[in-house]
Write an enzyme that holds these catalytic residues in place. Structure first.
Site, PDB file in Angstrom:
ATOM      1  N   GLY A   1       0.178   5.221  -7.550  1.00  0.00           N
ATOM      2  CA  GLY A   1       0.732   4.915  -8.647  1.00  0.00           C
ATOM      3  C   GLY A   1       2.568   5.630  -8.512  1.00  0.00           C
ATOM      4  O   GLY A   1       3.149   4.999  -9.982  1.00  0.00           O
TER       5      GLY A   1
ATOM      6  N   ARG B   1     -18.259  -8.160 -10.650  1.00  0.00           N
ATOM      7  CA  ARG B   1     -16.474  -7.923  -9.960  1.00  0.00           C
ATOM      8  C   ARG B   1     -15.960  -8.702 -11.875  1.00  0.00           C
ATOM      9  O   ARG B   1     -15.491  -7.932 -12.284  1.00  0.00           O
ATOM     10  CB  ARG B   1     -15.859  -8.316  -9.213  1.00  0.00           C
ATOM     11  CG  ARG B   1     -14.330  -8.922  -8.927  1.00  0.00           C
ATOM     12  CD  ARG B   1     -14.199  -9.359  -8.039  1.00  0.00           C
ATOM     13  NE  ARG B   1     -13.972  -8.800  -7.333  1.00  0.00           N
ATOM     14  CZ  ARG B   1     -14.537  -9.445  -5.953  1.00  0.00           C
ATOM     15  NH1 ARG B   1     -14.533 -10.849  -5.648  1.00  0.00           N
ATOM     16  NH2 ARG B   1     -14.860  -8.501  -4.915  1.00  0.00           N
TER      17      ARG B   1
ATOM     18  N   HIS C   1       2.694  -5.633  -1.226  1.00  0.00           N
ATOM     19  CA  HIS C   1       2.125  -5.524  -0.353  1.00  0.00           C
ATOM     20  C   HIS C   1       3.232  -4.733   0.876  1.00  0.00           C
ATOM     21  O   HIS C   1       4.295  -5.514   0.901  1.00  0.00           O
ATOM     22  CB  HIS C   1       1.361  -6.854   0.069  1.00  0.00           C
ATOM     23  CG  HIS C   1       0.486  -6.621   1.591  1.00  0.00           C
ATOM     24  ND1 HIS C   1      -1.031  -6.279   1.581  1.00  0.00           N
ATOM     25  CD2 HIS C   1       0.035  -7.332   2.614  1.00  0.00           C
ATOM     26  CE1 HIS C   1      -1.300  -6.258   2.675  1.00  0.00           C
ATOM     27  NE2 HIS C   1      -0.393  -6.614   2.866  1.00  0.00           N
TER      28      HIS C   1
ATOM     29  N   ASN D   1       2.111  -8.652  -6.847  1.00  0.00           N
ATOM     30  CA  ASN D   1       1.487  -7.899  -6.668  1.00  0.00           C
ATOM     31  C   ASN D   1       2.325  -7.230  -5.562  1.00  0.00           C
ATOM     32  O   ASN D   1       3.449  -7.801  -4.663  1.00  0.00           O
ATOM     33  CB  ASN D   1      -0.039  -8.249  -5.482  1.00  0.00           C
ATOM     34  CG  ASN D   1      -0.164  -7.349  -4.931  1.00  0.00           C
ATOM     35  OD1 ASN D   1      -1.166  -6.098  -4.982  1.00  0.00           O
ATOM     36  ND2 ASN D   1      -0.784  -8.038  -3.355  1.00  0.00           N
TER      37      ASN D   1
ATOM     38  N   MET E   1      -6.723  -1.442  -5.764  1.00  0.00           N
ATOM     39  CA  MET E   1      -7.227  -1.611  -5.336  1.00  0.00           C
ATOM     40  C   MET E   1      -8.207  -2.512  -5.127  1.00  0.00           C
ATOM     41  O   MET E   1      -9.589  -2.345  -4.316  1.00  0.00           O
ATOM     42  CB  MET E   1      -7.869  -0.275  -4.099  1.00  0.00           C
ATOM     43  CG  MET E   1      -6.811   0.749  -3.707  1.00  0.00           C
ATOM     44  SD  MET E   1      -5.758  -0.466  -2.522  1.00  0.00           S
ATOM     45  CE  MET E   1      -6.762   0.134  -0.727  1.00  0.00           C
TER      46      MET E   1
ATOM     47  N   ASN F   1       4.649   3.111  -7.209  1.00  0.00           N
ATOM     48  CA  ASN F   1       5.327   1.643  -7.361  1.00  0.00           C
ATOM     49  C   ASN F   1       5.598   1.902  -8.953  1.00  0.00           C
ATOM     50  O   ASN F   1       6.441   1.128  -9.792  1.00  0.00           O
ATOM     51  CB  ASN F   1       4.229   0.501  -6.636  1.00  0.00           C
ATOM     52  CG  ASN F   1       5.265   0.250  -5.395  1.00  0.00           C
ATOM     53  OD1 ASN F   1       6.526  -0.035  -5.353  1.00  0.00           O
ATOM     54  ND2 ASN F   1       4.176   0.383  -4.605  1.00  0.00           N
TER      55      ASN F   1
ATOM     56  N   ASP G   1      -4.089 -12.109  -0.638  1.00  0.00           N
ATOM     57  CA  ASP G   1      -2.600 -11.700  -0.629  1.00  0.00           C
ATOM     58  C   ASP G   1      -1.338 -12.778  -0.326  1.00  0.00           C
ATOM     59  O   ASP G   1      -0.441 -12.253   1.133  1.00  0.00           O
ATOM     60  CB  ASP G   1      -2.224 -10.193   0.589  1.00  0.00           C
ATOM     61  CG  ASP G   1      -2.871  -9.004   0.528  1.00  0.00           C
ATOM     62  OD1 ASP G   1      -2.161  -8.870  -0.911  1.00  0.00           O
ATOM     63  OD2 ASP G   1      -2.880  -8.192   0.733  1.00  0.00           O
TER      64      ASP G   1
ATOM     65  N   LEU H   1      -9.783  -9.322  -7.342  1.00  0.00           N
ATOM     66  CA  LEU H   1      -9.622  -9.960  -9.244  1.00  0.00           C
ATOM     67  C   LEU H   1     -10.679 -11.100  -9.476  1.00  0.00           C
ATOM     68  O   LEU H   1     -10.166 -12.586  -7.640  1.00  0.00           O
ATOM     69  CB  LEU H   1      -7.887 -10.599  -9.431  1.00  0.00           C
ATOM     70  CG  LEU H   1      -6.849  -9.324  -9.498  1.00  0.00           C
ATOM     71  CD1 LEU H   1      -5.786 -10.464 -10.413  1.00  0.00           C
ATOM     72  CD2 LEU H   1      -7.536  -7.917 -10.647  1.00  0.00           C
TER      73      LEU H   1
HETATM   74  C1  GRF Z   1       1.993   0.370  -2.075  1.00  0.00           C
HETATM   75  O1  GRF Z   1       1.877   0.819  -0.164  1.00  0.00           O
HETATM   76  C2  GRF Z   1       1.832  -0.706  -2.211  1.00  0.00           C
HETATM   77  O2  GRF Z   1       1.873  -1.414  -1.379  1.00  0.00           O
HETATM   78  C3  GRF Z   1       0.072  -1.098  -1.901  1.00  0.00           C
HETATM   79  O3  GRF Z   1      -0.555   0.274  -2.434  1.00  0.00           O
HETATM   80  C4  GRF Z   1       0.483   1.185  -2.284  1.00  0.00           C
HETATM   81  C5  GRF Z   1       0.048   1.639  -3.765  1.00  0.00           C
HETATM   82  O4  GRF Z   1       1.316   3.041  -3.826  1.00  0.00           O
HETATM   83  N1  GRF Z   1      -0.231  -1.980  -2.904  1.00  0.00           N
HETATM   84  P1  GRF Z   1       1.484   3.265  -5.299  1.00  0.00           P
HETATM   85  O5  GRF Z   1       0.113   3.459  -5.660  1.00  0.00           O
HETATM   86  O6  GRF Z   1       2.122   2.967  -5.842  1.00  0.00           O
HETATM   87  O7  GRF Z   1       2.372   5.075  -4.939  1.00  0.00           O
END
Ligand code: GRF
Length: 207
Positions: free
Chosen positions: A18, A71, A115, A113, A96, A20, A151, A99
């Site tokens: 988490g 799903r 990436h 998203n 992870m 981000n 993606d 969708l």
């Molecule tokens: C990040 O590298 C993001 O780009 C990818 O998964 C990772 C998540 O990291 N989709 P965090 O959970 O936000 O620390």
């Protein structure tokens, strides 16, 4: 989303650390995403470390595990929780799971998203390892709109990071992550401001 005075309610989906999500929360708190609030953090994993960070920040959290369900059934519950809270914009932040069409249609054009590569290079899992194994000299991160492709939706923003000769997957991931924490708030701020348009695959900034 809108340039009017209506607050844009963000829903963030996580599966793990988490960081981000925390970067987005910091940015909202410090006024770098004007007109937005984080209304809910949803995790599909009970043990996601990001959940406790979110709670410490005073953000409502919920866990919606998939279990053995299909799903779409899982996604219907998540979409229901988002709608119930009148979420305007969904930010995937280390979520992870792919969708379902139901989810994408419910929030079309309003799911972002992040990436850890310069898309379209290295989509899918282990993007940093893919960059190393390919011998790329530069990699980075991308924020994009989510559509039915893996993606592959229209790109909102990117930041680059060099791949160094002595990099491991960990050191490269850490260098890219620093860029992610800058990029995601900038990209969300653009979408919340509404000052953009999507023309085909291109996200154009309107001044
Ligand atoms: C990040 O590298 C993001 O780009 C990818 O998964 C990772 C998540 O990291 N989709 P965090 O959970 O936000 O620390």
């Amino acid at each position: 989303m809108t340039s009017s005075s209506k607050i844009c309610r963000l829903g963030i989906l996580i599966s793990g650390r988490g960081s981000n999500m925390s970067a987005l929360a910091d940015a909202v708190r410090s006024g770098r995403i004007p007109g937005a609030e984080i209304s809910i953090v949803i995790s599909d994993r009970r043990e996601a470390a990001g959940l406790s960070h979110a709670r410490q920040l005073g953000i409502e959290t919920i866990v919606i595990e998939r279990g053995s369900r299909p799903r779409e059934e899982h996604d219907r519950e998540i979409v229901g929780a988002l709608k119930e809270r009148r979420i305007d914009l969904v930010c995937l932040a280390g979520y992870m799971r792919l969708l379902s069409r139901h989810f994408i249609e419910a929030y079309r054009g309003r799911i972002l998203n992040i990436h850890p590569s310069l898309l379209p290079a290295f989509p899918g899992l282990d993007a940093q390892r893919q960059a190393l194994e390919h011998g790329a000299k530069w990699s980075g991160c991308t924020v994009h709109l989510v559509d039915e492709t893996l993606d592959g939706g229209p790109i909102i923003g990117q930041r680059s990071a060099p791949v160094l000769e002595d990099d491991t997957e960990e050191t490269l991931s850490a260098r890219i992550l620093e860029q992610e924490h800058q990029l995601y708030p900038e990209a969300v701020a653009l979408i919340v401001s509404g000052k953009y348009e999507v023309v085909g695959r291109r996200v154009l900034i309107r001044r």
